[in-house]
Design a protein around this motif. Structure first.
Motif, PDB file in Angstrom:
ATOM      1  N   TRP A 104      -2.719  -7.211 -26.879  1.00  0.00           N
ATOM      2  CA  TRP A 104      -2.140  -8.083 -27.901  1.00  0.00           C
ATOM      3  C   TRP A 104      -0.866  -8.746 -27.386  1.00  0.00           C
ATOM      4  N   ARG A 105      -0.758 -10.042 -27.763  1.00  0.00           N
ATOM      5  CA  ARG A 105       0.496 -10.750 -27.535  1.00  0.00           C
ATOM      6  C   ARG A 105       1.341 -10.630 -28.797  1.00  0.00           C
ATOM      7  N   ARG A 106       2.643 -10.900 -28.639  1.00  0.00           N
ATOM      8  CA  ARG A 106       3.571 -10.663 -29.742  1.00  0.00           C
ATOM      9  C   ARG A 106       3.232 -11.469 -30.987  1.00  0.00           C
ATOM     10  N   ASP A 107       2.599 -12.632 -30.821  1.00  0.00           N
ATOM     11  CA  ASP A 107       2.282 -13.468 -31.990  1.00  0.00           C
ATOM     12  C   ASP A 107       0.966 -13.099 -32.640  1.00  0.00           C
ATOM     13  N   TRP A 169      11.365  -4.060 -14.897  1.00  0.00           N
ATOM     14  CA  TRP A 169      12.787  -4.187 -14.600  1.00  0.00           C
ATOM     15  C   TRP A 169      13.699  -4.225 -15.811  1.00  0.00           C
ATOM     16  N   SER A 170      13.173  -4.696 -16.969  1.00  0.00           N
ATOM     17  CA  SER A 170      14.030  -4.766 -18.166  1.00  0.00           C
ATOM     18  C   SER A 170      13.675  -3.733 -19.225  1.00  0.00           C
ATOM     19  N   GLY A 171      12.450  -3.217 -19.176  1.00  0.00           N
ATOM     20  CA  GLY A 171      12.002  -2.271 -20.200  1.00  0.00           C
ATOM     21  C   GLY A 171      11.674  -2.924 -21.521  1.00  0.00           C
ATOM     22  N   GLU A 172      11.651  -4.259 -21.568  1.00  0.00           N
ATOM     23  CA  GLU A 172      11.362  -4.974 -22.817  1.00  0.00           C
ATOM     24  C   GLU A 172       9.868  -4.978 -23.068  1.00  0.00           C
ATOM     25  N   VAL A 173       9.463  -4.795 -24.343  1.00  0.00           N
ATOM     26  CA  VAL A 173       8.061  -4.797 -24.720  1.00  0.00           C
ATOM     27  C   VAL A 173       7.561  -6.237 -24.727  1.00  0.00           C
ATOM     28  N   VAL A 174       6.561  -6.527 -23.880  1.00  0.00           N
ATOM     29  CA  VAL A 174       6.023  -7.881 -23.780  1.00  0.00           C
ATOM     30  C   VAL A 174       4.614  -7.964 -24.334  1.00  0.00           C
ATOM     31  N   ALA A 175       3.927  -6.817 -24.522  1.00  0.00           N
ATOM     32  CA  ALA A 175       2.565  -6.802 -25.059  1.00  0.00           C
ATOM     33  C   ALA A 175       2.281  -5.400 -25.579  1.00  0.00           C
TER      34      ALA A 175
END
Length: 463
Positions: A104-107, A169-175
């Motif tokens: 899943w993508r964020r949208d 590298w950032s730990g941000e949730v992208v999917a």
């Protein structure tokens, strides 16, 4: 409905304390067991599901993450990436373990899915997807939404897991990856854990119930023994009370007979005084008119004086004796009503003293025994005599009536009052003994405003 509830309450109160505890305590502990068991199993279910999901998500993420491109820059996956995912998810141990997979993508757009028809479609984000995009691993066991029809009809237990995909590298949730793991072993493990928890909760509750029941049963036996002993003591006490009541009634009957006997003695004494000394003194007074005492001679004047003194003395003696007889001889009152007895005593006092007495009587008074009638007559007679001698005959009054089931008679005056402890000859002690001997009460109220003598008799006891 009210009658049914009353019958149930009556039957419940008839049960022993032990049985009441067994019923009420059993239902109460059963309810507690269900609540505690439901809470414990819920915690175990959530914990086991969460731990299993975290383990599977870590494994899947270690296999899938190296295949994914930089999703921050890519709006969709390339064919090579899709082919690599197809090969990875279609064969080997991971392919056999996963029944479905989606990326899943964020949208809300599906970037990849085992079902190719879903790729590129956009859906509203569910709560689990939102939680996963916030960085949480979430899981549900055998729960499906409207987009998961194929999984629902798979016929095997499934564990649905949402796993966030982060940038290295950032730990941000992208999917977010959503996959359904075939959870046959998980279901068995979960069922075993839930069964064990229920057995522990039920065993603990049963042990507590048995311990409490043993304590209550022992206490109930003690209470029953004490209750039986108390009943026996109460029964013995009631027997003693009945015996004392019978003895008291016998004493009162004996006292009444003694009172009546004393009155007969007084009547005989009065009759003897009247028929004996009084008649003799009267005869002596008549003989004073004999010619022997009225003859001529030098002592004639002295004799006349002596005869006059003898006559006066004898007349005074006769007057005193008749006065004593009048006080001793009791009129025939055994067959008279209580109101007639009170009027008779008042009329006799008015005739003898020349004073007036205010008499207040109800229309009817209950029938009394002979001893009670005698006591009432003597009480009024002595009370009015005291009012005449010591109360100056001021505002003499007699009042009778019923109060709280008892007959009361009151003699009062407005004289100066007296100190009962210092006054002799009033006959108060005799009156008190006479009244109390038949179960009555005697009360003296005196002061500067006057004196009140009150007696009360229990009509039920005297009937």
């Amino acid at each position: 409905m009210i009658r049914i509830l009353q019958n149930l309450a009556r039957r419940w109160s008839e049960l022993s304390l032990a049985l009441q505890f067994l019923v009420a305590g059993g239902f109460g502990l059963l309810a507690v067991m269900l609540v505690v068991g439901a809470w414990v199993t819920s915690q175990i279910r959530d914990g086991v599901t969460r731990n299993s999901a975290a383990t599977t998500a870590l494994y899947v993420d270690s296999v899938i993450a190296p295949l994914l491109p930089d999703l921050r820059k890519s709006e969709e996956l390339s064919d090579s990436v899709k082919q690599a995912l197809d090969e990875t998810l279609g064969q080997g141990a991971l392919g056999k373990r996963l029944a479905s997979f989606r990326l899943w993508r964020r949208d809300g757009t599906v970037l990849y899915a085992k079902d190719a028809a879903l790729i590129g479609r956009r859906f509203d984000l569910t709560d689990d997807l939102r939680s996963a995009f916030q960085g949480n691993v979430t899981a549900q066991f055998d729960t499906f939404d409207e987009t998961e029809g194929k999984e629902k009809t798979a016929g095997v237990p499934l564990l649905e897991i949402y796993n966030p995909v982060r940038e290295p590298w950032s730990g941000e949730v992208v999917a977010v990856t959503e996959f359904f793991e075939i959870a046959t072993d998980f279901k068995a493990t979960l069922a075993s854990a839930l069964l064990s928890s229920w057995l522990i909760v039920a065993g603990t509750t049963l042990t507590a119930f048995l311990l409490l029941s043993s304590i209550v049963l022992r206490a109930s036996r003690t209470i029953d023994d004490q209750r039986g002993a108390l009943r026996r003591q109460v029964s013995e006490l009631q027997g003693l009370v009945t015996q004392n009541s019978a003895l008291r009634q016998r004493v009162q009957r004996a006292s009444r007979r003694a009172t009546a006997l004393n009155e007969r003695y007084l009547r005989r004494i009065g009759a003897d005084l009247h028929d004996g000394p009084a008649q003799l003194v009267a005869l002596a007074a008549l003989r004073m008119d004999s010619p022997v005492f009225s003859g001529e001679g030098h002592w004639g004047e002295n004799r006349a004086t002596e005869v006059a003194m003898i006559r006066k003395t004898l007349e005074d003696a006769m007057r005193e004796i008749r006065g004593i007889c009048t006080g001793l001889v009791l009129p025939q009152i055994e067959t008279a009503a209580a109101t007639d007895i009170l009027r008779l005593a008042v009329d006799e006092h008015e005739r003898r003293t020349g004073t007036s007495v205010a008499l207040t009587l109800p229309k009817h008074l209950p029938e009394l025994g002979a001893s009670e009638k005698i006591s009432i007559y003597r009480f009024v007679q002595e009370g009015l005599n005291n009012a005449y001698r010591h109360g100056r005959a001021k505002d003499q009054a007699v009042r009778a009536g019923m109060k709280n089931g008892r007959l009361f008679v009151e003699v009062s005056d407005s004289g100066p009052g007296f100190d009962p402890a210092r006054v002799d000859g009033l006959g108060l002690a005799g009156l008190r003994e006479r009244v109390e001997s038949i179960g009555g009460q005697f009360e003296t109220l005196t002061g500067a405003q006057g004196t009140r003598l009150v007696i009360s008799l229990s009509v039920e006891e005297q009937a």
